[in-house]
Design an enzyme around this catalytic site. Structure first.
Site, short mmCIF file in Angstrom:
data_model
loop_
_atom_site.label_atom_id
_atom_site.label_comp_id
_atom_site.label_asym_id
_atom_site.label_seq_id
_atom_site.Cartn_x
_atom_site.Cartn_y
_atom_site.Cartn_z
N ARG A 225 0.89 -1.01 0.02
CA ARG A 225 0.15 -0.12 -0.06
C ARG A 225 0.92 1.29 0.04
NH1 ARG A 225 -3.61 -2.64 -1.64
NH2 ARG A 225 -5.61 -3.41 -0.64
N HIS A 273 -0.83 0.36 -9.66
CA HIS A 273 -1.44 -0.90 -8.69
C HIS A 273 -2.04 -2.04 -9.66
CE1 HIS A 273 -3.66 -1.11 -4.52
NE2 HIS A 273 -3.65 -2.29 -5.28
#
Ligand code: NAP
Ligand code: GLV
Length: 310
Positions: A225, A273
């Site tokens: 993250r 991502h």
């Protein structure tokens, strides 16, 4: 019984609604924003729900995260307390992450960015790099994804270390546990892969102090993250040379703002991502299966520990 689906992109919501409708016959699967009878909703299948999205449904049995991480669900300040959260894991997710980690660790190990610069300059830069057993690689987080990544790296021959909260035995991997084990894990580490969940304890863990404890000139692969990284600390570690290169798949704000310095930094590789995305084919089958199991038993293997944050 209604299943409400929400993802920030409308076309993706439609994609998931179509897949789940086929797999959950007899249930009404609706885009969350199209639900007209909130009392009928038993499951909310979501990626990055907006504040208050989940609290709309008074009879909800569980929230299903379209992802392994549950931080995006817990970020909802109006999330009803104690609501079960089911995450989504599975073989494809693990396989994709193994591929991503192998690709980027090997790329740093073989100094591909330097080779590509040499090619651009038509420079026959025939460097010799160490072999994998003399390269120390560390994986932070030894859950489904971290353990699989560590095994893959050990299989490639790297001197592989792993760090987790409670410690774990993985053949071929030297493992360390908890805050007490962190210094030893980091010391001499040349390539660091982050696969921790984002929690209060791990937020900002990739900071100046951590970078300073790695081998000088270490490389970072962050596929967990964005908020694990203190962006300014990474930029200054790159400036000083303490960190040589970084591959970043995840960011504080996604999409990464166009004016963010990471986009054009010569020592940073940005990916959007995509390290391991859940696809609506296999992913929807796993989610449908988890909903059916949870609906009859009140639990399932992928039930996260919301109090722990992962
Ligand atoms: P997981 O199975 O829940 O495993 C988490 C691991 O982190 C466990 O080994 C846990 O230790 C360790 N951990 C948690 N808190 C810790 C702490 N404070 N100190 C040390 N270790 C700690 O998670 P996963 O399925 O492997 O996924 C990890 C993360 O990857 C997800 O949360 C998500 O954020 C990210 N992800 C990213 C992508 C992408 O495409 N970029 C895709 C999927 C997932 P214990 O074993 O002791 O509990
Ligand atoms: C993706 O980031 C996930 O949590 O699965």
């Amino acid at each position: 019984m209604t299943v409400a689906v929400y993802l920030p992109l409308e076309e993706k919501t439609r994609w998931w609604v179509d897949q789940l409708s086929e797999l959950l016959p007899g249930r009404n699967v609706w885009p969350l924003d199209a639900v007209t009878d909130p009392e009928a909703v038993r499951y909310a299948v979501v990626w990055r729900p907006r504040t208050g999205d989940i609290a709309r449904f008074p009879n909800l049995r569980a929230v299903v995260s379209i992802g392994a991480g549950i931080d995006h669900v817990l970020a909802d300040e109006e999330l009803p307390s104690g609501i079960p959260i089911i995450r989504t894991t599975g073989r494809d997710l693990t396989q994709r992450m193994r591929e991503y980690v192998a690709l980027h660790v090997l790329r740093h190990h073989r100094d591909m960015p330097r080779q590509l610069r040499a090619q651009a300059e038509k420079d026959w830069h025939a460097i010799v790099v160490p072999v994998a057993p003399s390269r120390t690689v560390g994986v932070m987080g030894l859950g489904n994804l971290g353990a699989a990544a560590a095994k893959t790296l050990a299989g490639l021959g790297f001197a592989t270390r792993g760090w987790s909260r409670s410690g774990r035995d993985i053949p071929g991997v030297e493992t360390f546990a908890g805050a007490d084990g962190l210094d030893d894990f980091l010391a001499g580490c040349e390539i660091l892969v982050n696969l921790l969940p984002l929690t209060g304890e791990t937020h900002g863990i990739l900071d100046e102090s951590l970078f300073g404890r790695l081998a000088p000139g270490a490389c970072i692969v962050n596929c967990a993250r964005g908020p694990h990284v203190v962006d300014d600390d990474l930029l200054s570690a790159l400036r000083s040379g303490q960190v040589k290169q970084a591959t970043l798949d995840v960011f504080h704000q996604e999409p990464l703002p166009v004016d963010h310095p990471f986009w054009s930094h010569p020592a940073i590789t940005v990916t959007p991502h995509v390290a391991s995305q859940i696809d609506p084919g296999t992913g929807a089958r796993l989610i449908a299966e988890n909903i059916k199991i949870f609906d009859t038993t009140g639990t399932c293997e992928d039930l996260a520990d919301a109090a722990r944050g992962y």
